[in-house]
Design a protein around this motif. Structure first.
Motif, PDB file in Angstrom:
ATOM      1  N   VAL A 357       0.820  -1.219   0.000  1.00  0.00           N
ATOM      2  CA  VAL A 357       0.000   0.000   0.000  1.00  0.00           C
ATOM      3  C   VAL A 357       0.849   1.262   0.000  1.00  0.00           C
ATOM      4  CG1 VAL A 357      -1.947  -1.128   1.125  1.00  0.00           C
ATOM      5  CG2 VAL A 357      -0.205   0.007   2.527  1.00  0.00           C
ATOM      6  N   THR A 358       2.166   1.120   0.160  1.00  0.00           N
ATOM      7  CA  THR A 358       3.049   2.285   0.135  1.00  0.00           C
ATOM      8  C   THR A 358       4.189   2.046  -0.845  1.00  0.00           C
ATOM      9  OG1 THR A 358       4.351   1.406   1.975  1.00  0.00           O
ATOM     10  CG2 THR A 358       2.557   2.928   2.519  1.00  0.00           C
ATOM     11  N   LYS A 359       4.760   3.147  -1.329  1.00  0.00           N
ATOM     12  CA  LYS A 359       5.836   3.054  -2.307  1.00  0.00           C
ATOM     13  C   LYS A 359       7.148   2.574  -1.689  1.00  0.00           C
ATOM     14  CE  LYS A 359       3.925   6.721  -5.235  1.00  0.00           C
ATOM     15  NZ  LYS A 359       4.112   8.102  -5.753  1.00  0.00           N
ATOM     16  N   ASP A 360       7.298   2.745  -0.375  1.00  0.00           N
ATOM     17  CA  ASP A 360       8.551   2.339   0.261  1.00  0.00           C
ATOM     18  C   ASP A 360       8.538   0.880   0.702  1.00  0.00           C
ATOM     19  OD1 ASP A 360       6.743   2.607   2.329  1.00  0.00           O
ATOM     20  OD2 ASP A 360       8.127   3.653   3.677  1.00  0.00           O
ATOM     21  N   ALA A 361       7.443   0.169   0.469  1.00  0.00           N
ATOM     22  CA  ALA A 361       7.388  -1.262   0.793  1.00  0.00           C
ATOM     23  C   ALA A 361       8.170  -2.045  -0.261  1.00  0.00           C
ATOM     24  CB  ALA A 361       5.951  -1.741   0.847  1.00  0.00           C
ATOM     25  N   THR A 362       8.631  -3.231   0.115  1.00  0.00           N
ATOM     26  CA  THR A 362       9.437  -4.039  -0.805  1.00  0.00           C
ATOM     27  C   THR A 362       8.802  -5.386  -1.134  1.00  0.00           C
ATOM     28  OG1 THR A 362      10.706  -4.983   1.045  1.00  0.00           O
ATOM     29  CG2 THR A 362      11.566  -2.973   0.003  1.00  0.00           C
ATOM     30  N   TYR A 363       7.730  -5.760  -0.424  1.00  0.00           N
ATOM     31  CA  TYR A 363       7.082  -7.052  -0.690  1.00  0.00           C
ATOM     32  C   TYR A 363       6.528  -7.066  -2.112  1.00  0.00           C
ATOM     33  CZ  TYR A 363       3.743 -10.898  -0.561  1.00  0.00           C
ATOM     34  OH  TYR A 363       3.042 -12.045  -0.846  1.00  0.00           O
ATOM     35  N   GLU A 364       6.725  -8.185  -2.796  1.00  0.00           N
ATOM     36  CA  GLU A 364       6.243  -8.309  -4.164  1.00  0.00           C
ATOM     37  C   GLU A 364       5.333  -9.518  -4.314  1.00  0.00           C
ATOM     38  OE1 GLU A 364       9.324  -8.247  -7.070  1.00  0.00           O
ATOM     39  OE2 GLU A 364       9.935  -6.186  -6.605  1.00  0.00           O
ATOM     40  N   GLU A 365       4.220  -9.301  -5.024  1.00  0.00           N
ATOM     41  CA  GLU A 365       3.311 -10.380  -5.384  1.00  0.00           C
ATOM     42  C   GLU A 365       3.962 -11.245  -6.457  1.00  0.00           C
ATOM     43  OE1 GLU A 365      -0.781 -10.628  -4.750  1.00  0.00           O
ATOM     44  OE2 GLU A 365       0.665 -10.694  -3.120  1.00  0.00           O
ATOM     45  N   PRO A 366       3.540 -12.501  -6.579  1.00  0.00           N
ATOM     46  CA  PRO A 366       4.038 -13.327  -7.688  1.00  0.00           C
ATOM     47  C   PRO A 366       3.634 -12.689  -9.018  1.00  0.00           C
ATOM     48  CG  PRO A 366       2.912 -14.670  -6.040  1.00  0.00           C
ATOM     49  CD  PRO A 366       2.624 -13.235  -5.695  1.00  0.00           C
ATOM     50  N   GLU A 367       4.469 -12.873 -10.022  1.00  0.00           N
ATOM     51  CA  GLU A 367       4.108 -12.397 -11.360  1.00  0.00           C
ATOM     52  C   GLU A 367       3.029 -13.303 -11.945  1.00  0.00           C
ATOM     53  OE1 GLU A 367       4.678  -9.726 -12.619  1.00  0.00           O
ATOM     54  OE2 GLU A 367       6.547  -8.937 -11.797  1.00  0.00           O
ATOM     55  N   PRO A 368       2.152 -12.746 -12.788  1.00  0.00           N
ATOM     56  CA  PRO A 368       2.200 -11.399 -13.375  1.00  0.00           C
ATOM     57  C   PRO A 368       1.552 -10.320 -12.518  1.00  0.00           C
ATOM     58  CG  PRO A 368       0.351 -12.573 -14.298  1.00  0.00           C
ATOM     59  CD  PRO A 368       1.020 -13.549 -13.355  1.00  0.00           C
ATOM     60  N   PHE A 369       1.140 -10.682 -11.298  1.00  0.00           N
ATOM     61  CA  PHE A 369       0.325  -9.753 -10.521  1.00  0.00           C
ATOM     62  C   PHE A 369       1.109  -8.565  -9.985  1.00  0.00           C
ATOM     63  CE2 PHE A 369      -1.704 -14.026  -9.821  1.00  0.00           C
ATOM     64  CZ  PHE A 369      -2.607 -13.865 -10.844  1.00  0.00           C
ATOM     65  N   GLN A 370       2.394  -8.764  -9.633  1.00  0.00           N
ATOM     66  CA  GLN A 370       3.180  -7.635  -9.146  1.00  0.00           C
ATOM     67  C   GLN A 370       3.218  -6.514 -10.179  1.00  0.00           C
ATOM     68  OE1 GLN A 370       4.379  -6.804  -6.303  1.00  0.00           O
ATOM     69  NE2 GLN A 370       5.487  -4.985  -6.991  1.00  0.00           N
ATOM     70  N   SER A 371       3.434  -6.879 -11.435  1.00  0.00           N
ATOM     71  CA  SER A 371       3.480  -5.866 -12.497  1.00  0.00           C
ATOM     72  C   SER A 371       2.126  -5.182 -12.660  1.00  0.00           C
ATOM     73  CB  SER A 371       3.907  -6.499 -13.821  1.00  0.00           C
ATOM     74  OG  SER A 371       5.213  -7.024 -13.717  1.00  0.00           O
ATOM     75  N   MET A 372       1.061  -5.970 -12.540  1.00  0.00           N
ATOM     76  CA  MET A 372      -0.281  -5.382 -12.652  1.00  0.00           C
ATOM     77  C   MET A 372      -0.516  -4.346 -11.561  1.00  0.00           C
ATOM     78  SD  MET A 372      -2.707  -8.659 -13.486  1.00  0.00           S
ATOM     79  CE  MET A 372      -2.343  -9.807 -14.826  1.00  0.00           C
ATOM     80  N   TYR A 373      -0.208  -4.723 -10.319  1.00  0.00           N
ATOM     81  CA  TYR A 373      -0.442  -3.800  -9.213  1.00  0.00           C
ATOM     82  C   TYR A 373       0.476  -2.578  -9.304  1.00  0.00           C
ATOM     83  CZ  TYR A 373      -3.411  -7.178  -6.754  1.00  0.00           C
ATOM     84  OH  TYR A 373      -4.437  -8.015  -6.396  1.00  0.00           O
ATOM     85  N   ALA A 374       1.708  -2.788  -9.737  1.00  0.00           N
ATOM     86  CA  ALA A 374       2.669  -1.692  -9.793  1.00  0.00           C
ATOM     87  C   ALA A 374       2.378  -0.729 -10.941  1.00  0.00           C
ATOM     88  CB  ALA A 374       4.083  -2.247  -9.929  1.00  0.00           C
ATOM     89  N   GLU A 375       1.932  -1.272 -12.071  1.00  0.00           N
ATOM     90  CA  GLU A 375       1.805  -0.452 -13.276  1.00  0.00           C
ATOM     91  C   GLU A 375       0.385   0.028 -13.560  1.00  0.00           C
ATOM     92  OE1 GLU A 375       3.415  -2.829 -16.416  1.00  0.00           O
ATOM     93  OE2 GLU A 375       5.314  -3.192 -15.344  1.00  0.00           O
ATOM     94  N   HIS A 376      -0.613  -0.629 -12.954  1.00  0.00           N
ATOM     95  CA  HIS A 376      -1.992  -0.307 -13.325  1.00  0.00           C
ATOM     96  C   HIS A 376      -2.887  -0.002 -12.129  1.00  0.00           C
ATOM     97  CE1 HIS A 376      -1.205  -1.320 -17.493  1.00  0.00           C
ATOM     98  NE2 HIS A 376      -0.728  -2.491 -17.129  1.00  0.00           N
ATOM     99  N   SER A 377      -2.304   0.486 -11.043  1.00  0.00           N
ATOM    100  CA  SER A 377      -3.140   0.806  -9.874  1.00  0.00           C
ATOM    101  C   SER A 377      -4.161   1.893 -10.203  1.00  0.00           C
ATOM    102  CB  SER A 377      -2.271   1.251  -8.696  1.00  0.00           C
ATOM    103  OG  SER A 377      -1.542   2.436  -9.010  1.00  0.00           O
TER     104      SER A 377
END
Length: 427
Positions: A357-377
């Motif tokens: 929920v914050t930009k300073d977090a480092t936890y990543e979802e498995p792909e392809p979902f991490q890219s979806m959440y990061a690029e298309h919020s």
């Protein structure tokens, strides 16, 4: 006179000596000099959170107790933590806040009644410019009629995405995934011609309630058509062109034979996907591990491109502060601590994984979902709280079922639903 002054001065000096020696009439060691400050009593806050640990990791209570220890020490406070069951969770927190005997800080899921009853405190004065830059989903928080933010997003995720069984698609000669509504229709027709025993695409129009049915069967297409659930005045905005576009999309699936008559009793698309009976479904990102564990050769995309572009529904649950809380500043500090990058990273790794929920977090979802959440919020939307939302969704589902059986047109679905909402649901 000089003798009298001397006697007075001597008495004063003697009193000072006696006080310094602890001989002021109290037992030795039992007095405290007036210059020593008493340590402040710890402030107490009550925190209610629901259970999320359903695996083998640390329990919710163990995890949060460990995380809260440093906050308590740093802020000279005691956090009375309560982990609640999901059973009747919404009713439990509403009753607690209404009575004034509930939590100071609470995890919220359905917030309309809480805000309407003025049970949650506005947070704007505690949110800094730095916070606004760091928090990704502040636009998806809950706001009151004055436009004040009343919740801070904590758990964001399970976006509704489109899954494809690649074995079924490849058997139908499909080598590229569709990207638009029209391409999806073409792919579904090809699958139906290739394998008549498989549902090319299904939606849950036999779900037990409207919330479940609309979650994946309507809202994603509504957002892809450019819909906004509420207008600028906070009124329900479903008598719209976007609603009509989404309903026409659903109806076309039935008219062109992609859906058959059983669609109004379909209640488990993920189960049909796992069994190989359905080629394409929309489901939350949290379903992916089940598909993988059951050997489904799947791929996923965020959404089809509708008349207004990409769009889908996302789940957002949040933290709020009770209006009766006596130390709202400390409570605000607590909710920002709970949602901070380091704490959320640990939570997502040890208890329950979700998008950061914050930009300073480092936890990543498995792909392809991490890219979806990061690029298309920016194209992931919540269905905001509104009066009678549950009844509205139930009515909407029933009328869409009637449309799928040929009893109503898309225009009549809108008219019937809005008439019922305005006359029977809205107070």
């Amino acid at each position: 006179m000089k003798k009298l002054l001397a006697l007075v001065l001597a008495a004063v000096l003697l009193a000072g000596v006696l006080a310094g020696c602890g001989a002021s009439g109290s037992s030795s060691g039992g007095s405290t000099s007036q210059g020593s400050a008493q340590p402040a009593e710890p402030t107490e806050l009550t925190l209610w959170l629901p259970v999320y640990q359903f695996g083998d990791g640390p329990s919710d209570e163990e995890f949060w107790t460990g995380q809260l220890a440093s906050f308590e020490e740093e802020n000279n406070c005691t956090i009375n933590l309560e982990i609640l069951s999901w059973t009747d969770y919404v009713t439990t927190i509403y009753t607690g806040l209404l009575s004034g005997d509930g939590p100071d800080v609470v995890y919220t899921t359905e917030v309309y009644d809480l805000i309407a009853a003025d049970l949650l405190a506005p947070l704007d004065e505690y949110i800094t410019d730095e916070d606004r830059e760091n928090y990704i989903y502040l636009d998806q928080a809950a706001y009151n009629e004055e436009g004040q933010m009343c919740t801070l997003p904590m758990m964001v995720g399970n976006a509704c995405v489109m899954y494809f069984n690649m074995d079924i698609l490849e058997a139908a000669g499909i080598t590229e995934l569709p990207t638009t509504w029209d391409e999806l229709f073409d792919v579904c027709k090809a699958i139906k011609e290739s394998n008549p025993d498989v549902w090319p695409f299904i939606q849950p129009w036999g779900a037990s309630n409207g919330t479940s049915a609309l979650m994946t069967g309507f809202w994603p297409y509504f957002f892809q058509a450019g819909g906004t659930v509420l207008d600028e005045n906070g009124e329900l905005n479903m008598d719209s062109e976007a609603t009509l576009e989404a309903l026409n999309f659903i109806k076309r699936m039935k008219d062109e034979g992609i859906f058959d008559d059983s669609i109004t009793s379909m209640d488990d698309p993920p189960g049909k996907f796992v069994s190989g009976e359905a080629a394409i479904i929309v489901a939350g990102t949290g379903n992916a591990s089940t598909f993988t564990e059951n050997g489904v050769n799947w791929q996923s995309v965020l959404s089809m491109e509708g008349p207004a572009g990409l769009g889908t529904k996302i789940a957002v649950n949040s933290l709020g502060i009770a209006n009766y809380c006596e130390d709202k500043e400390l409570a605000a500090k607590l909710i920002k601590y709970l949602t901070s990058g380091p704490v959320m990273d640990a939570y997502h790794s040890e208890v329950y994984g979700m998008a950061s929920v914050t930009k300073d977090a480092t936890y990543e979802e498995p792909e392809p979902f991490q890219s979806m959440y990061a690029e298309h919020s920016d194209v992931m939307y919540v269905v905001p709280a509104f009066e009678g939302s549950t009844s509205f969704e139930n009515t909407m589902m029933q009328n869409i079922q009637l449309m799928l059986t040929g009893s109503l047109t898309p225009e009549e679905v809108i008219d019937e639903t809005m008439t019922y909402y305005n006359e029977q649901i809205k107070s």
